[in-house]
Design a protein around this motif. Structure first.
Motif, PDB file in Angstrom:
ATOM      1  N   VAL A  10       0.858  -1.185   0.000  1.00 13.81           N
ATOM      2  CA  VAL A  10       0.000   0.000   0.000  1.00 13.81           C
ATOM      3  C   VAL A  10       0.895   1.236   0.000  1.00 13.81           C
ATOM      4  CG1 VAL A  10      -1.674   1.360   1.312  1.00 13.81           C
ATOM      5  CG2 VAL A  10      -1.940  -1.126   1.124  1.00 13.81           C
ATOM      6  N   ILE A  11       0.763   2.041  -1.037  1.00 15.93           N
ATOM      7  CA  ILE A  11       1.548   3.262  -1.219  1.00 15.93           C
ATOM      8  C   ILE A  11       0.594   4.450  -1.157  1.00 15.93           C
ATOM      9  CG2 ILE A  11       3.022   4.567  -2.807  1.00 15.93           C
ATOM     10  CD1 ILE A  11       3.672   1.751  -4.112  1.00 15.93           C
ATOM     11  N   VAL A  12       0.924   5.435  -0.351  1.00 12.89           N
ATOM     12  CA  VAL A  12       0.136   6.667  -0.309  1.00 12.89           C
ATOM     13  C   VAL A  12       0.955   7.784  -0.946  1.00 12.89           C
ATOM     14  CG1 VAL A  12      -1.020   8.362   1.168  1.00 12.89           C
ATOM     15  CG2 VAL A  12      -1.104   5.926   1.753  1.00 12.89           C
ATOM     16  N   THR A  13       0.335   8.509  -1.873  1.00 10.74           N
ATOM     17  CA  THR A  13       1.072   9.541  -2.607  1.00 10.74           C
ATOM     18  C   THR A  13       0.258  10.820  -2.703  1.00 10.74           C
ATOM     19  OG1 THR A  13       2.346   9.957  -4.628  1.00 10.74           O
ATOM     20  CG2 THR A  13       0.215   8.857  -4.894  1.00 10.74           C
ATOM     21  N   PHE A  14       0.977  11.939  -2.735  1.00 10.61           N
ATOM     22  CA  PHE A  14       0.345  13.244  -2.937  1.00 10.61           C
ATOM     23  C   PHE A  14       1.342  14.177  -3.596  1.00 10.61           C
ATOM     24  CE2 PHE A  14      -0.501  17.605  -1.291  1.00 10.61           C
ATOM     25  CZ  PHE A  14      -1.675  17.836  -1.994  1.00 10.61           C
ATOM     26  N   ASN A  15       1.090  14.474  -4.870  1.00 16.62           N
ATOM     27  CA  ASN A  15       1.869  15.464  -5.620  1.00 16.62           C
ATOM     28  C   ASN A  15       3.374  15.202  -5.612  1.00 16.62           C
ATOM     29  OD1 ASN A  15      -0.377  16.836  -6.453  1.00 16.62           O
ATOM     30  ND2 ASN A  15      -0.149  18.557  -5.038  1.00 16.62           N
ATOM     31  N   ARG A  16       3.740  13.914  -5.689  1.00 18.43           N
ATOM     32  CA  ARG A  16       5.171  13.582  -5.781  1.00 18.43           C
ATOM     33  C   ARG A  16       5.333  12.500  -6.846  1.00 18.43           C
ATOM     34  NH1 ARG A  16       7.275  13.784   0.459  1.00 18.43           N
ATOM     35  NH2 ARG A  16       6.370  11.684   0.538  1.00 18.43           N
ATOM     36  N   SER A  17       4.900  12.840  -8.060  1.00 24.89           N
ATOM     37  CA  SER A  17       4.853  11.846  -9.133  1.00 24.89           C
ATOM     38  C   SER A  17       6.233  11.318  -9.486  1.00 24.89           C
ATOM     39  CB  SER A  17       4.189  12.439 -10.374  1.00 24.89           C
ATOM     40  OG  SER A  17       4.922  13.564 -10.842  1.00 24.89           O
ATOM     41  N   GLY A  18       7.261  12.155  -9.357  1.00 29.16           N
ATOM     42  CA  GLY A  18       8.613  11.691  -9.667  1.00 29.16           C
ATOM     43  C   GLY A  18       9.063  10.588  -8.737  1.00 29.16           C
ATOM     44  N   TYR A  19       8.850  10.778  -7.445  1.00 27.48           N
ATOM     45  CA  TYR A  19       9.185   9.738  -6.477  1.00 27.48           C
ATOM     46  C   TYR A  19       8.336   8.496  -6.711  1.00 27.48           C
ATOM     47  CZ  TYR A  19      11.899  13.081  -3.682  1.00 27.48           C
ATOM     48  OH  TYR A  19      12.837  13.985  -3.242  1.00 27.48           O
ATOM     49  N   LEU A  20       7.053   8.701  -6.960  1.00 29.08           N
ATOM     50  CA  LEU A  20       6.156   7.570  -7.182  1.00 29.08           C
ATOM     51  C   LEU A  20       6.608   6.750  -8.385  1.00 29.08           C
ATOM     52  CD1 LEU A  20       3.546   6.000  -6.547  1.00 29.08           C
ATOM     53  CD2 LEU A  20       2.344   7.600  -8.056  1.00 29.08           C
ATOM     54  N   GLN A  21       6.995   7.427  -9.448  1.00 25.79           N
ATOM     55  CA  GLN A  21       7.454   6.718 -10.643  1.00 25.79           C
ATOM     56  C   GLN A  21       8.657   5.835 -10.317  1.00 25.79           C
ATOM     57  OE1 GLN A  21       8.911   9.220 -13.896  1.00 25.79           O
ATOM     58  NE2 GLN A  21       7.914   7.843 -15.344  1.00 25.79           N
ATOM     59  N   ASP A  22       9.627   6.378  -9.587  1.00 29.84           N
ATOM     60  CA  ASP A  22      10.809   5.593  -9.217  1.00 29.84           C
ATOM     61  C   ASP A  22      10.425   4.408  -8.328  1.00 29.84           C
ATOM     62  OD1 ASP A  22      12.365   7.355 -10.626  1.00 29.84           O
ATOM     63  OD2 ASP A  22      13.103   8.439  -8.870  1.00 29.84           O
ATOM     64  N   LEU A  23       9.497   4.632  -7.411  1.00 23.49           N
ATOM     65  CA  LEU A  23       9.062   3.548  -6.526  1.00 23.49           C
ATOM     66  C   LEU A  23       8.406   2.436  -7.326  1.00 23.49           C
ATOM     67  CD1 LEU A  23       8.375   2.116  -3.911  1.00 23.49           C
ATOM     68  CD2 LEU A  23       6.561   3.803  -3.517  1.00 23.49           C
ATOM     69  N   LEU A  24       7.560   2.787  -8.285  1.00 25.07           N
ATOM     70  CA  LEU A  24       6.882   1.758  -9.084  1.00 25.07           C
ATOM     71  C   LEU A  24       7.866   1.013  -9.979  1.00 25.07           C
ATOM     72  CD1 LEU A  24       3.579   3.638  -9.966  1.00 25.07           C
ATOM     73  CD2 LEU A  24       3.914   1.812  -8.290  1.00 25.07           C
ATOM     74  N   VAL A  25       8.890   1.689 -10.451  1.00 23.61           N
ATOM     75  CA  VAL A  25       9.941   1.000 -11.217  1.00 23.61           C
ATOM     76  C   VAL A  25      10.616  -0.047 -10.338  1.00 23.61           C
ATOM     77  CG1 VAL A  25      12.221   1.283 -12.272  1.00 23.61           C
ATOM     78  CG2 VAL A  25      10.363   2.854 -12.868  1.00 23.61           C
ATOM     79  N   SER A  26      10.898   0.316  -9.084  1.00 21.06           N
ATOM     80  CA  SER A  26      11.532  -0.643  -8.173  1.00 21.06           C
ATOM     81  C   SER A  26      10.581  -1.793  -7.835  1.00 21.06           C
ATOM     82  CB  SER A  26      12.003   0.059  -6.894  1.00 21.06           C
ATOM     83  OG  SER A  26      10.918   0.419  -6.050  1.00 21.06           O
ATOM     84  N   ALA A  27       9.298  -1.500  -7.732  1.00 23.66           N
ATOM     85  CA  ALA A  27       8.316  -2.563  -7.447  1.00 23.66           C
ATOM     86  C   ALA A  27       8.248  -3.552  -8.599  1.00 23.66           C
ATOM     87  CB  ALA A  27       6.941  -1.949  -7.182  1.00 23.66           C
ATOM     88  N   ALA A  28       8.351  -3.055  -9.824  1.00 24.02           N
ATOM     89  CA  ALA A  28       8.308  -3.939 -10.991  1.00 24.02           C
ATOM     90  C   ALA A  28       9.543  -4.825 -11.078  1.00 24.02           C
ATOM     91  CB  ALA A  28       8.167  -3.105 -12.266  1.00 24.02           C
ATOM     92  N   ALA A  29      10.633  -4.424 -10.407  1.00 24.59           N
ATOM     93  CA  ALA A  29      11.880  -5.195 -10.452  1.00 24.59           C
ATOM     94  C   ALA A  29      12.023  -6.166  -9.284  1.00 24.59           C
ATOM     95  CB  ALA A  29      13.064  -4.220 -10.464  1.00 24.59           C
ATOM     96  N   MET A  30      11.001  -6.292  -8.463  1.00 28.73           N
ATOM     97  CA  MET A  30      11.083  -7.212  -7.323  1.00 28.73           C
ATOM     98  C   MET A  30      11.227  -8.654  -7.791  1.00 28.73           C
ATOM     99  SD  MET A  30       8.133  -5.486  -4.924  1.00 28.73           S
ATOM    100  CE  MET A  30       8.259  -6.729  -3.635  1.00 28.73           C
ATOM    101  N   GLU A  31      11.999  -9.428  -7.056  1.00 24.66           N
ATOM    102  CA  GLU A  31      12.240 -10.823  -7.434  1.00 24.66           C
ATOM    103  C   GLU A  31      10.988 -11.677  -7.264  1.00 24.66           C
ATOM    104  OE1 GLU A  31      15.633 -12.112  -5.203  1.00 24.66           O
ATOM    105  OE2 GLU A  31      16.955 -10.602  -6.093  1.00 24.66           O
ATOM    106  N   THR A  32      10.133 -11.315  -6.325  1.00 22.96           N
ATOM    107  CA  THR A  32       8.856 -12.002  -6.110  1.00 22.96           C
ATOM    108  C   THR A  32       7.735 -10.985  -6.243  1.00 22.96           C
ATOM    109  OG1 THR A  32       9.856 -13.602  -4.594  1.00 22.96           O
ATOM    110  CG2 THR A  32       7.465 -13.333  -4.473  1.00 22.96           C
ATOM    111  N   ASP A  33       6.739 -11.305  -7.045  1.00 24.43           N
ATOM    112  CA  ASP A  33       5.615 -10.394  -7.219  1.00 24.43           C
ATOM    113  C   ASP A  33       4.733 -10.374  -5.977  1.00 24.43           C
ATOM    114  OD1 ASP A  33       6.247  -9.608  -9.785  1.00 24.43           O
ATOM    115  OD2 ASP A  33       4.987 -11.134 -10.743  1.00 24.43           O
ATOM    116  N   PRO A  34       4.265  -9.187  -5.572  1.00 25.46           N
ATOM    117  CA  PRO A  34       3.274  -9.127  -4.503  1.00 25.46           C
ATOM    118  C   PRO A  34       1.901  -9.541  -5.032  1.00 25.46           C
ATOM    119  CG  PRO A  34       3.662  -6.939  -5.366  1.00 25.46           C
ATOM    120  CD  PRO A  34       4.622  -7.851  -6.088  1.00 25.46           C
ATOM    121  N   HIS A  35       0.975  -9.725  -4.137  1.00 24.98           N
ATOM    122  CA  HIS A  35      -0.400 -10.055  -4.519  1.00 24.98           C
ATOM    123  C   HIS A  35      -1.058  -8.862  -5.214  1.00 24.98           C
ATOM    124  CE1 HIS A  35      -4.418 -11.738  -4.274  1.00 24.98           C
ATOM    125  NE2 HIS A  35      -4.841 -10.739  -3.503  1.00 24.98           N
TER     126      HIS A  35
END
Length: 322
Positions: free
Chosen positions: A9-34
């Motif tokens: 669960v990610i909470v975001t507000f007006n920080r799209s640059g940080y969010l983009q980097d976080l989602l890139v890292s989530a996509a690179a996880m060795e195990t997918d979350p539910h």
């Protein structure tokens, strides 16, 4: 045995640059979350465009874009996001702000601890790559989390605490159903510490010697040795004093409130925020925010209608996969 379903669960507000980097890292996880539930707290930047673009990096249906009509603060976002995650059938909820990145083997690092504990905090690197300092335990007389030694881990690699942070708290759904959703009334500040304290009244809350996140946002800070003191916003200053009343009310619910000690803890918190203004931000300009927070604090203490979060509002456990 089935692999536990972990929802981020990610909470975001007006920080799209940080969010983009976080989602890139989530996509690179060795195990997918539910699931990955992104709660957009009514952002006015290009957050929705970032989410639409990122959706192609995940299996269909994994990335959930949950857009709110108003900004409910971090507290409201984590409350809503936890609810959505449990509605999706999550067994565990991993809560985090948008200004971190996930290390690729994070879920593998958590796995052995999830067999032993139900509320877990992993370690984080700071923005400069050094280990980020977060070790705190509520002193229940004062009602404030105090730092403890940097050599806090036992021989097994964990330390028991009764405080916590939403920048990385991993909590089992069963505990959420016992204590209720995170309380959105905090808006920001004290919400995560109080939520972990509530959980600690039902189970062990631990800090484990396993790195799972890296902070990305650089903040003005002063290194005090036993802890780092970051700068704070006007909203933070107001709520850090106001929300002491909410913490105290939860303490009272569990018979842990010492009115004298808690009052002393509030005075020390007020003094710490003045120190933060002077030493970190080199100003006293925010003193009025603290005074307004104290007045609101007094009003909340007088509110006889307040009740804790109701566990009955937590979504029931699903019997079938989504």
């Amino acid at each position: 045995m089935n692999r536990p379903k972990i929802a981020i669960v990610i909470v975001t507000f007006n920080r799209s640059g940080y969010l983009q980097d976080l989602l890139v890292s989530a996509a690179a996880m060795e195990t997918d979350p539910h699931a990955i539930v992104v709660v957009d707290n009514a952002s006015t930047d290009d957050t929705q465009d970032v989410l639409a673009s990122a959706a192609t990096s995940f299996p269909a249906g994994m990335l959930i874009n949950h857009q709110l009509k108003t900004n409910t603060g971090g507290s409201g976002g984590f409350s809503e996001g936890t609810k959505v995650a449990l509605e999706l059938g999550a067994d565990w909820v991993w809560l985090m702000d948008d200004d971190v990145e996930i290390l690729p083997d994070a879920l593998e690092q958590f796995a052995p601890w999830m067999e032993r504990f139900k509320v877990i905090h992993g370690r984080r690197y700071d923005f400069d790559g050094t280990p980020f300092y977060w070790q705190a335990k509520f002193n229940e007389f004062l009602g404030v989390p105090l730092p403890y030694s940097g050599k806090q881990f036992n021989r097994e690699g964990f330390a028991v605490t009764n405080s916590g942070t939403f920048e990385g708290m991993l909590i089992k759904a069963d505990i959420v159903r016992e204590i209720g959703l995170p309380d959105p009334r905090f808006f920001i500040s004290w919400d995560d510490a109080a939520y972990a304290w509530l959980a600690a009244q039902h189970t062990k809350v631990v800090y484990v010697d396993a790195f799972v996140l890296k902070r990305k946002r650089e903040q003005k800070q002063v290194n005090l040795g036993i802890r780092h003191l970051n700068d704070g916003s006007p909203l933070f200053r107001f709520h850090v004093i106001r929300n002491r009343a909410y913490v105290g009310k939860y303490f009272r619910e569990y018979g842990k409130l010492n009115r004298f000690g808690f009052g002393l803890g509030t005075a020390l918190t007020f003094a710490k925020e003045i120190f933060r203004l002077v030493v970190v931000q080199h100003t006293l300009k925010g003193f009025g925010d603290l005074v307004r927070g104290f007045r609101a604090n007094r009003a909340l203490w007088r509110d006889k209608t307040w009740r804790p979060m109701d566990p009955a509002d937590v979504p029931a456990q699903l019997t079938n996969d989504r």
